[in-house]
Structure formats: C-alpha cells, structure tokens
Motif scaffolding. Sequence first.
Motif, short mmCIF file in Angstrom:
data_model
loop_
_atom_site.label_atom_id
_atom_site.label_comp_id
_atom_site.label_asym_id
_atom_site.label_seq_id
_atom_site.Cartn_x
_atom_site.Cartn_y
_atom_site.Cartn_z
N SER A 6 0.80 -1.22 0.00
CA SER A 6 0.00 0.00 0.00
C SER A 6 0.84 1.27 0.00
N VAL A 7 2.18 1.15 -0.06
CA VAL A 7 3.04 2.33 -0.02
C VAL A 7 3.79 2.46 -1.34
N CYS A 8 3.81 3.67 -1.88
CA CYS A 8 4.52 3.95 -3.13
C CYS A 8 5.41 5.16 -2.90
N GLU A 9 6.70 5.05 -3.19
CA GLU A 9 7.67 6.12 -2.92
C GLU A 9 8.39 6.54 -4.19
N GLY A 10 8.76 7.83 -4.24
CA GLY A 10 9.53 8.34 -5.37
C GLY A 10 8.64 9.00 -6.40
N ARG A 11 9.17 9.97 -7.10
CA ARG A 11 8.36 10.78 -8.00
C ARG A 11 7.80 9.98 -9.17
N ASN A 12 8.63 9.26 -9.88
CA ASN A 12 8.14 8.49 -11.02
C ASN A 12 7.14 7.41 -10.62
N PRO A 13 7.44 6.58 -9.58
CA PRO A 13 6.46 5.56 -9.17
C PRO A 13 5.12 6.15 -8.74
N VAL A 14 5.16 7.27 -8.02
CA VAL A 14 3.90 7.88 -7.56
C VAL A 14 3.12 8.44 -8.75
#
Length: 245
Positions: A6-14
């Motif tokens: 449930s966690v997404c980190e970083g500009r491109n992944p988000v």
Amino acid sequence: MRYEESVCEGRNPVLEAFRSGKTVDRLFVLDGCHDGPVQTILREAKKSDTLINYVKKERLDSMSETGKHQGVIAYLAAYEYASVEDILNAAKDAGEDPFIILLDGIEDPHNLGAIIRTANLSGAHGIIIPKHGACGLTATVAKASAGAINYTPVAKVTNISKTIEELKEQGMWFACADADGQIMYNLNLTGPIGLVIGNEGKGVSRLVKKNCDYIASIPMKGNIDSLNASVATGVLAFEIVRQRR
C-alpha cells in the motif's frame, strides 16, 4: 484474495500510480517543494480528489521504507472503491430496500475490517466512509474483513453529512448510534435505512447526528460506558436484520 503493498515512494512511481488509475488514498509531499515533477504529481492528485498532506522531511524519512522517497510518498488503496450509486444499484438488483452503513471517522483498520465483515453477514448493500480523517481500504483492513471486502462495496465521499442529505432525498432514513438516544428496540428500522457509526473516541459528529432521523442506543449493563465501534455496528446491524424479517 489479494493484499497489495500500500506504499509507493519516489516521483516516477507515484506519478505512474496516478496515471495508471490506481486509487491513492493519501499523498504526502515535502512541505515547500514546488518543482515541476512535484507540481505534476499534485495536479494528478487534485484530479483524483486525493487527500494531500504537506509534511517536513523528517516525517517523510520516518515513513520511508526505501530511503528514496524524493519528497513524495503515496498510500495506495489495497482494493478499489465503489460509488454510492453502485451501492444503491446493488440493493435494486437484489430487489431490496437499501441498507447502508455509514462510518463517521473510523480510524482503526481492524475496526473497519470487522465492520465490513459485519456488513456482509447482515446483508448491508455497502459501506460509505469519508475521504478525510478516517481509515481507507488498506491491506490490514482487507485481512481483518476475512474476505468480506471482496463482496461488500465501500464508497468514499467528501462529506458524510451532505451524502446523508442526498440519500434522504431519495427516500432513505438514517439512524446513528449514540448512548443518549432511544433504545434501538423502540425504533422502526425497517425500509430503506442508513446506519451511522461514529469515531472510536468522539462518536458521531454534531452535524451528522443533526441530519439523522433517529438516534439509537444499545441497552447495556456493566461498569464501562461504551462498546467497541465494530461491536456496536454488529449489534445495531442485526437489530435491523431482525426487524426486516
């Protein structure tokens, strides 16, 4: 049955999470960061009506699991949300009066999961939760629901009180749980009904309570003054089942 990360980190992944249509419950952004990539993420978040939190770097660092958040962390829903219309259609398809459980600020994921399980077993056509100040459909919620999340639609709305007003215009009646109300056995809980359960500590908010038609209390004995929110939901939901029979 699936319980997604449930966690997404970083500009491109988000950004890709938004553009691929995934449901983002909450977005945490480094306070004061206004560069181009972050602005693009914020535009996507606003289009999706995602709750945005601006926080200090220390907060992001403590939340990060990778150490590479780049100033943005998103919490994704483990399951897709339904719409209020989906819930009403589920009742219509079943040939039944709508029975909806509305949660005014439930924060504990175990409580939310247990309530989804109760909703399924009591024949509720769906659950409505607020977008702000409440738990969303996390993996913990999914596990606590014991599979019921696969069958019971959950809708997320901006304003619970306004949603109640809109549903009342469609003929629904609403009962909220509160210790100062009338004993539940003395209320008519048949027909198209919405059961409103409040926050674990604060209970049902003043404006939501004002918009309800009934205030229902559970008769209790003992030395403490309240039930757990998920237990109270079960007691009242099955009183609705009893009256419907």
